[in-house]
Design a protein around this motif. Structure first.
Motif, PDB file in Angstrom:
ATOM      1  N   ARG A  26     -18.459 -47.326 -44.249  1.00 43.59           N
ATOM      2  CA  ARG A  26     -19.850 -47.575 -44.607  1.00 43.59           C
ATOM      3  C   ARG A  26     -20.065 -49.074 -44.832  1.00 43.59           C
ATOM      4  NH1 ARG A  26     -23.492 -45.355 -49.648  1.00 43.59           N
ATOM      5  NH2 ARG A  26     -25.252 -46.655 -49.123  1.00 43.59           N
ATOM      6  N   HIS A  27     -19.145 -49.703 -45.542  1.00 41.63           N
ATOM      7  CA  HIS A  27     -19.262 -51.142 -45.799  1.00 41.63           C
ATOM      8  C   HIS A  27     -19.256 -51.927 -44.488  1.00 41.63           C
ATOM      9  CE1 HIS A  27     -18.929 -54.884 -47.996  1.00 41.63           C
ATOM     10  NE2 HIS A  27     -17.946 -55.223 -47.198  1.00 41.63           N
ATOM     11  N   GLU A  28     -18.354 -51.569 -43.583  1.00 43.00           N
ATOM     12  CA  GLU A  28     -18.291 -52.268 -42.304  1.00 43.00           C
ATOM     13  C   GLU A  28     -19.599 -52.121 -41.533  1.00 43.00           C
ATOM     14  OE1 GLU A  28     -15.611 -52.562 -38.285  1.00 43.00           O
ATOM     15  OE2 GLU A  28     -14.684 -52.226 -40.215  1.00 43.00           O
ATOM     16  N   CYS A  29     -20.167 -50.937 -41.524  1.00 41.23           N
ATOM     17  CA  CYS A  29     -21.431 -50.713 -40.820  1.00 41.23           C
ATOM     18  C   CYS A  29     -22.572 -51.485 -41.468  1.00 41.23           C
ATOM     19  CB  CYS A  29     -21.747 -49.225 -40.757  1.00 41.23           C
ATOM     20  SG  CYS A  29     -20.578 -48.315 -39.724  1.00 41.23           S
ATOM     21  N   GLU A  30     -22.562 -51.590 -42.785  1.00 39.11           N
ATOM     22  CA  GLU A  30     -23.585 -52.383 -43.475  1.00 39.11           C
ATOM     23  C   GLU A  30     -23.456 -53.860 -43.106  1.00 39.11           C
ATOM     24  OE1 GLU A  30     -22.856 -51.282 -47.521  1.00 39.11           O
ATOM     25  OE2 GLU A  30     -24.219 -49.572 -47.404  1.00 39.11           O
ATOM     26  N   VAL A  31     -22.238 -54.353 -43.028  1.00 40.88           N
ATOM     27  CA  VAL A  31     -22.015 -55.748 -42.627  1.00 40.88           C
ATOM     28  C   VAL A  31     -22.509 -55.960 -41.198  1.00 40.88           C
ATOM     29  CG1 VAL A  31     -20.223 -57.451 -42.078  1.00 40.88           C
ATOM     30  CG2 VAL A  31     -20.115 -56.155 -44.213  1.00 40.88           C
ATOM     31  N   GLU A  32     -22.185 -55.040 -40.297  1.00 40.53           N
ATOM     32  CA  GLU A  32     -22.647 -55.142 -38.914  1.00 40.53           C
ATOM     33  C   GLU A  32     -24.162 -55.145 -38.844  1.00 40.53           C
ATOM     34  OE1 GLU A  32     -20.894 -52.465 -36.102  1.00 40.53           O
ATOM     35  OE2 GLU A  32     -18.952 -52.632 -37.073  1.00 40.53           O
ATOM     36  N   TYR A  33     -24.785 -54.296 -39.641  1.00 45.10           N
ATOM     37  CA  TYR A  33     -26.249 -54.238 -39.663  1.00 45.10           C
ATOM     38  C   TYR A  33     -26.822 -55.584 -40.106  1.00 45.10           C
ATOM     39  CZ  TYR A  33     -30.928 -53.272 -41.378  1.00 45.10           C
ATOM     40  OH  TYR A  33     -32.269 -53.328 -41.625  1.00 45.10           O
ATOM     41  N   LEU A  34     -26.287 -56.130 -41.180  1.00 45.84           N
ATOM     42  CA  LEU A  34     -26.790 -57.416 -41.673  1.00 45.84           C
ATOM     43  C   LEU A  34     -26.559 -58.524 -40.659  1.00 45.84           C
ATOM     44  CD1 LEU A  34     -25.751 -57.180 -45.409  1.00 45.84           C
ATOM     45  CD2 LEU A  34     -28.066 -57.046 -44.456  1.00 45.84           C
ATOM     46  N   LEU A  35     -25.429 -58.512 -39.976  1.00 49.23           N
ATOM     47  CA  LEU A  35     -25.161 -59.536 -38.957  1.00 49.23           C
ATOM     48  C   LEU A  35     -26.086 -59.407 -37.757  1.00 49.23           C
ATOM     49  CD1 LEU A  35     -21.270 -59.695 -38.997  1.00 49.23           C
ATOM     50  CD2 LEU A  35     -22.862 -61.448 -39.771  1.00 49.23           C
ATOM     51  N   SER A  36     -26.612 -58.209 -37.526  1.00 52.14           N
ATOM     52  CA  SER A  36     -27.507 -58.014 -36.382  1.00 52.14           C
ATOM     53  C   SER A  36     -28.922 -58.540 -36.664  1.00 52.14           C
ATOM     54  CB  SER A  36     -27.573 -56.532 -36.004  1.00 52.14           C
ATOM     55  OG  SER A  36     -28.314 -55.787 -36.951  1.00 52.14           O
ATOM     56  N   LEU A  37     -29.224 -58.818 -37.942  1.00 53.36           N
ATOM     57  CA  LEU A  37     -30.540 -59.330 -38.311  1.00 53.36           C
ATOM     58  C   LEU A  37     -30.630 -60.826 -38.049  1.00 53.36           C
ATOM     59  CD1 LEU A  37     -31.003 -57.638 -41.809  1.00 53.36           C
ATOM     60  CD2 LEU A  37     -32.026 -56.923 -39.644  1.00 53.36           C
ATOM     61  N   PRO A  38     -31.825 -61.314 -37.736  1.00 55.15           N
ATOM     62  CA  PRO A  38     -32.005 -62.769 -37.643  1.00 55.15           C
ATOM     63  C   PRO A  38     -31.702 -63.394 -39.011  1.00 55.15           C
ATOM     64  CG  PRO A  38     -33.933 -61.586 -36.825  1.00 55.15           C
ATOM     65  CD  PRO A  38     -33.037 -60.580 -37.436  1.00 55.15           C
ATOM     66  N   GLU A  39     -31.279 -64.635 -39.030  1.00 52.93           N
ATOM     67  CA  GLU A  39     -30.882 -65.286 -40.286  1.00 52.93           C
ATOM     68  C   GLU A  39     -31.956 -65.229 -41.361  1.00 52.93           C
ATOM     69  OE1 GLU A  39     -28.690 -69.002 -40.869  1.00 52.93           O
ATOM     70  OE2 GLU A  39     -28.120 -68.769 -38.766  1.00 52.93           O
ATOM     71  N   ALA A  40     -33.210 -65.463 -40.983  1.00 56.30           N
ATOM     72  CA  ALA A  40     -34.293 -65.455 -41.971  1.00 56.30           C
ATOM     73  C   ALA A  40     -34.422 -64.081 -42.614  1.00 56.30           C
ATOM     74  CB  ALA A  40     -35.607 -65.851 -41.315  1.00 56.30           C
ATOM     75  N   LYS A  41     -34.331 -63.039 -41.811  1.00 53.26           N
ATOM     76  CA  LYS A  41     -34.436 -61.676 -42.324  1.00 53.26           C
ATOM     77  C   LYS A  41     -33.226 -61.334 -43.183  1.00 53.26           C
ATOM     78  CE  LYS A  41     -36.507 -57.617 -42.045  1.00 53.26           C
ATOM     79  NZ  LYS A  41     -37.811 -57.353 -42.577  1.00 53.26           N
ATOM     80  N   ARG A  42     -32.064 -61.822 -42.774  1.00 54.56           N
ATOM     81  CA  ARG A  42     -30.832 -61.587 -43.524  1.00 54.56           C
ATOM     82  C   ARG A  42     -30.923 -62.197 -44.921  1.00 54.56           C
ATOM     83  NH1 ARG A  42     -25.986 -64.102 -40.572  1.00 54.56           N
ATOM     84  NH2 ARG A  42     -27.222 -63.442 -38.815  1.00 54.56           N
ATOM     85  N   ALA A  43     -31.527 -63.373 -45.012  1.00 53.92           N
ATOM     86  CA  ALA A  43     -31.669 -64.049 -46.297  1.00 53.92           C
ATOM     87  C   ALA A  43     -32.572 -63.260 -47.239  1.00 53.92           C
ATOM     88  CB  ALA A  43     -32.225 -65.454 -46.085  1.00 53.92           C
ATOM     89  N   GLU A  44     -33.544 -62.531 -46.685  1.00 53.14           N
ATOM     90  CA  GLU A  44     -34.435 -61.712 -47.500  1.00 53.14           C
ATOM     91  C   GLU A  44     -33.701 -60.536 -48.125  1.00 53.14           C
ATOM     92  OE1 GLU A  44     -37.692 -60.289 -45.191  1.00 53.14           O
ATOM     93  OE2 GLU A  44     -38.288 -62.292 -44.559  1.00 53.14           O
ATOM     94  N   SER A  45     -32.688 -60.045 -47.442  1.00 54.07           N
ATOM     95  CA  SER A  45     -31.956 -58.860 -47.901  1.00 54.07           C
ATOM     96  C   SER A  45     -30.893 -59.259 -48.905  1.00 54.07           C
ATOM     97  CB  SER A  45     -31.291 -58.157 -46.722  1.00 54.07           C
ATOM     98  OG  SER A  45     -32.257 -57.769 -45.794  1.00 54.07           O
ATOM     99  N   SER A  49     -28.665 -51.826 -49.317  1.00 55.82           N
ATOM    100  CA  SER A  49     -28.842 -50.452 -49.788  1.00 55.82           C
ATOM    101  C   SER A  49     -29.545 -49.567 -48.774  1.00 55.82           C
ATOM    102  CB  SER A  49     -29.615 -50.444 -51.111  1.00 55.82           C
ATOM    103  OG  SER A  49     -30.888 -51.023 -50.922  1.00 55.82           O
ATOM    104  N   ALA A  50     -30.370 -50.147 -47.915  1.00 52.42           N
ATOM    105  CA  ALA A  50     -31.076 -49.326 -46.941  1.00 52.42           C
ATOM    106  C   ALA A  50     -30.458 -49.420 -45.555  1.00 52.42           C
ATOM    107  CB  ALA A  50     -32.541 -49.756 -46.885  1.00 52.42           C
ATOM    108  N   ALA A  51     -29.279 -50.021 -45.443  1.00 59.83           N
ATOM    109  CA  ALA A  51     -28.644 -50.180 -44.131  1.00 59.83           C
ATOM    110  C   ALA A  51     -28.327 -48.814 -43.528  1.00 59.83           C
ATOM    111  CB  ALA A  51     -27.362 -50.992 -44.257  1.00 59.83           C
ATOM    112  N   PRO A  52     -28.695 -48.627 -42.281  1.00 58.80           N
ATOM    113  CA  PRO A  52     -28.474 -47.330 -41.633  1.00 58.80           C
ATOM    114  C   PRO A  52     -27.036 -47.178 -41.144  1.00 58.80           C
ATOM    115  CG  PRO A  52     -29.556 -48.816 -40.128  1.00 58.80           C
ATOM    116  CD  PRO A  52     -29.418 -49.550 -41.442  1.00 58.80           C
ATOM    117  N   TRP A  53     -26.116 -46.933 -42.045  1.00 67.95           N
ATOM    118  CA  TRP A  53     -24.706 -46.880 -41.658  1.00 67.95           C
ATOM    119  C   TRP A  53     -24.399 -45.724 -40.744  1.00 67.95           C
ATOM    120  CZ3 TRP A  53     -21.155 -43.116 -43.335  1.00 67.95           C
ATOM    121  CH2 TRP A  53     -21.604 -42.275 -44.324  1.00 67.95           C
ATOM    122  N   THR A  54     -25.273 -44.738 -40.658  1.00 75.58           N
ATOM    123  CA  THR A  54     -25.048 -43.644 -39.728  1.00 75.58           C
ATOM    124  C   THR A  54     -25.467 -44.014 -38.316  1.00 75.58           C
ATOM    125  OG1 THR A  54     -27.181 -42.688 -40.288  1.00 75.58           O
ATOM    126  CG2 THR A  54     -25.266 -41.859 -41.483  1.00 75.58           C
TER     127      THR A  54
END
Length: 67
Positions: A26-45, A49-54
């Motif tokens: 789950r942690h790995e998928c959350e990290v992947e999700y955050l890395l897939s976001l543009p930097e500006a959006k990533r900074a907002e997060s 908690s809402a990362a779609p790990w599934t």
């Protein structure tokens, strides 16, 4: 799928196989999700908690491109 057994998957973060329903995966998928976001959006997060790990299959390409 409810009722299905967890799969064994390779985790690049921990460097070994883990179960697909584990906290490590789950942690790995959350990290992947955050890395897939543009930097500006990533900074907002501040949390993932809402990362779609599934939805691992949808973002796996983004993580593989960083390897």
């Amino acid at each position: 799928m409810p009722g299905s057994s967890p799969r064994v998957v390779w985790s690049r973060l921990v460097g070994r196989e883990v179960l697909s329903d584990s906290g490590e995966w789950r942690h790995e998928c959350e990290v992947e999700y955050l890395l897939s976001l543009p930097e500006a959006k990533r900074a907002e997060s501040s949390t993932a908690s809402a990362a779609p790990w599934t939805a691992k299959a949808k973002i796996s390409g983004a993580f593989a491109a960083r390897a």
